[in-house]
Each structure stands twice: as structure tokens, then as C-alpha cells.
Design a protein around this motif. Structure first.
Motif, PDB file in Angstrom:
ATOM      1  N   ARG A  94      -9.551  -6.410  11.590  1.00  0.00           N
ATOM      2  CA  ARG A  94      -9.177  -5.255  11.903  1.00  0.00           C
ATOM      3  C   ARG A  94      -8.268  -5.298  13.105  1.00  0.00           C
ATOM      4  NH1 ARG A  94     -14.247  -3.500   9.810  1.00  0.00           N
ATOM      5  NH2 ARG A  94     -15.342  -3.489  11.870  1.00  0.00           N
ATOM      6  N   PRO A 142       0.989  -1.276  -0.022  1.00  0.00           N
ATOM      7  CA  PRO A 142      -0.108   0.026   0.041  1.00  0.00           C
ATOM      8  C   PRO A 142       0.967   1.143  -0.065  1.00  0.00           C
ATOM      9  CG  PRO A 142       0.215  -0.785   2.318  1.00  0.00           C
ATOM     10  CD  PRO A 142       0.869  -1.800   1.397  1.00  0.00           C
ATOM     11  N   LYS A 167      -4.537  -1.403   4.811  1.00  0.00           N
ATOM     12  CA  LYS A 167      -4.925  -0.425   5.443  1.00  0.00           C
ATOM     13  C   LYS A 167      -4.519   0.249   6.811  1.00  0.00           C
ATOM     14  CE  LYS A 167      -9.681  -1.450   3.877  1.00  0.00           C
ATOM     15  NZ  LYS A 167     -11.112  -1.900   4.344  1.00  0.00           N
ATOM     16  N   GLU A 168      -3.489  -0.796   7.485  1.00  0.00           N
ATOM     17  CA  GLU A 168      -2.807  -0.205   8.513  1.00  0.00           C
ATOM     18  C   GLU A 168      -1.229   0.025   8.244  1.00  0.00           C
ATOM     19  OE1 GLU A 168      -4.061   0.207  11.713  1.00  0.00           O
ATOM     20  OE2 GLU A 168      -5.992  -0.487  10.780  1.00  0.00           O
ATOM     21  N   GLU A 186      -5.796  -7.338   2.970  1.00  0.00           N
ATOM     22  CA  GLU A 186      -6.171  -6.105   2.712  1.00  0.00           C
ATOM     23  C   GLU A 186      -6.291  -5.137   4.121  1.00  0.00           C
ATOM     24  OE1 GLU A 186      -7.414  -4.713   0.046  1.00  0.00           O
ATOM     25  OE2 GLU A 186      -6.952  -6.504  -1.517  1.00  0.00           O
TER      26      GLU A 186
END
Length: 218
Positions: A205, A20, A51-52, A47
Motif C-alpha cells: 500500500r 481501474p 486501488k490508487e 492490484e
């Protein structure tokens, strides 16, 4: 998601590299015993990690790529882990690297590190360490862990039938650089019951944030 390949013991193996924007860490992520790198859980955790700010390098063991059910001999599995870590470092030489994986894949990573340290590895994150087969409590699979010269993060569901917490807690407590993070209500696949008030997405998450926070602090 770029698909790449790497060499291990003369074989060409597939991998998936997801980086990312703004990535600050790379996680070399091995699959479980019976499901490959494209399993929905690994797709979802990759995924969530992205995001982290965590890049992932997922890869196949030879038996999985060849469509075989029986895992390769330990020497082949360990050589594959080494080759994957090296390939990941070459794909992102600017990122600090951690390794590990889901269940069996994480255990193979710790065994590899116990045999001889993986160069440049900052730590190992274990997504459901399979301490023993379901219904057969034992700590035999943990006998190599004191020889692992790297920080360890154990992410373990409290309903995991492959890791009796009464056995796992003492194992982790005896390791000098190990941390146990419990995921309340999760089973070995990190599923939670509906009555828990949480969803599997919530758990993903939580896992991703735990890996990112721990890895960034190494």
C-alpha cells in the motif's frame, strides 16, 4: 485482467493491462531478472496500484516468455521496453504514462531512456533499483543515470542488500529530478520482518500510494 500482446523486434510478447475505473495514470511495469510479469509481487502491486487509480501494463521480456534463464542482450531488452511503452500508450491514449519496474526491469527502463528519450514518458518509478550485486557494493550500475532525461522515483527498502544506501543517497542527490523514498525495514523483495509491526501488505500500500502521488504530481 485483459491479456494483450505487442510486437518487439519481430516477436509477439505477452502483456497484462489492468485499468481501474477512474484511472488517472498508467504505469508500464517491467518484471525482475528471474521472475516474470505474473510473479506474486507484481500481481499484488498491480492490484494495490489499481486501488490508487493507477492503471498498469505489465509485460514479458523475450527471454522470460521463451522460458530462458539468461536475459536477452541489452539491445533486445531496450527495444522491448520501447515497444511496451508504445503499446501501453496505444492501449490508454488518454492517460499520462510513467514506466519502470521491479529491480532489473526498472534498470532496463532507465538504460533505455538514457540511450534515447522514450516519447511521451512523464517519469520512471523504480521498485528497488539494483545498484549492485549483493555483497559487492559499487555504483557502476548508476553510471548511466545522469543521462536519463526524466523525473525518477527510487523506492528502496532500508534492508535492501542490492543497494547500499551510503552509496545510493549520493547518486540520487546528484540527479536533478530524482527523489528517494525509503521503505523502512523492507528488503529487496519489499518483505518486512514480523517484529517490525508491519506486514508485506502494508508495504504494498505504501509503494502504491507513493507511485500514485508522485506520478500525479508530474
Amino acid at each position: 485482467m485483459p491479456e494483450v500482446s505487442f510486437s518487439a523486434g519481430g516477436a509477439r510478447l505477452d502483456a497484462l493491462f489492468l485499468r481501474p475505473e477512474g484511472a488517472r495514470l498508467l504505469y508500464v511495469l517491467a518484471h525482475g531478472a528471474s521472475a516474470g510479469m505474473r510473479h506474486p509481487f507484481l500481481e499484488a502491486i498491480a492490484e494495490a496500484l489499481a486501488k490508487e487509480g493507477v492503471a498498469t501494463f505489465r509485460y514479458e521480456f523475450p527471454y522470460m516468455q521463451g522460458g530462458r534463464k539468461r536475459p536477452d542482450p541489452p539491445a533486445v531488452l531496450h527495444a522491448t521496453v520501447r515497444a511496451a511503452v508504445l503499446a501501453a500508450q496505444e492501449a490508454a491514449p488518454d492517460l499520462p504514462v510513467i514506466a519502470g519496474g521491479k529491480s532489473f526491469g526498472g534498470r532496463m527502463t532507465t538504460q533505455t531512456q538514457a540511450d534515447a528519450p522514450l516519447p511521451g514518458l512523464h517519469g520512471i518509478a523504480l521498485l528497488g533499483f539494483p545498484l549492485h550485486p549483493a555483497g559487492a557494493p559499487s555504483v557502476k550500475r548508476a553510471e548511466h543515470l545522469p543521462r536519463v532525461m526524466a523525473p525518477l522515483l527510487f523506492l528502496q527498502g532500508t534492508r535492501d542488500e542490492l543497494a547500499d544506501l551510503a552509496l545510493l543517497r549520493p547518486v540520487v542527490e546528484k540527479l536533478p529530478r530524482a527523489h528517494l523514498r525509503l521503505v523502512e525495514g523492507a528488503d529487496h523483495s519489499f518483505h518486512v520482518l514480523k517484529r517490525s509491526g508491519r506486514t508485506d501488505a502494508d508495504v504494498l500500500r505504501e509503494l502504491a500510494r507513493a507511485v500514485a502521488e508522485w506520478g500525479s504530481g508530474l
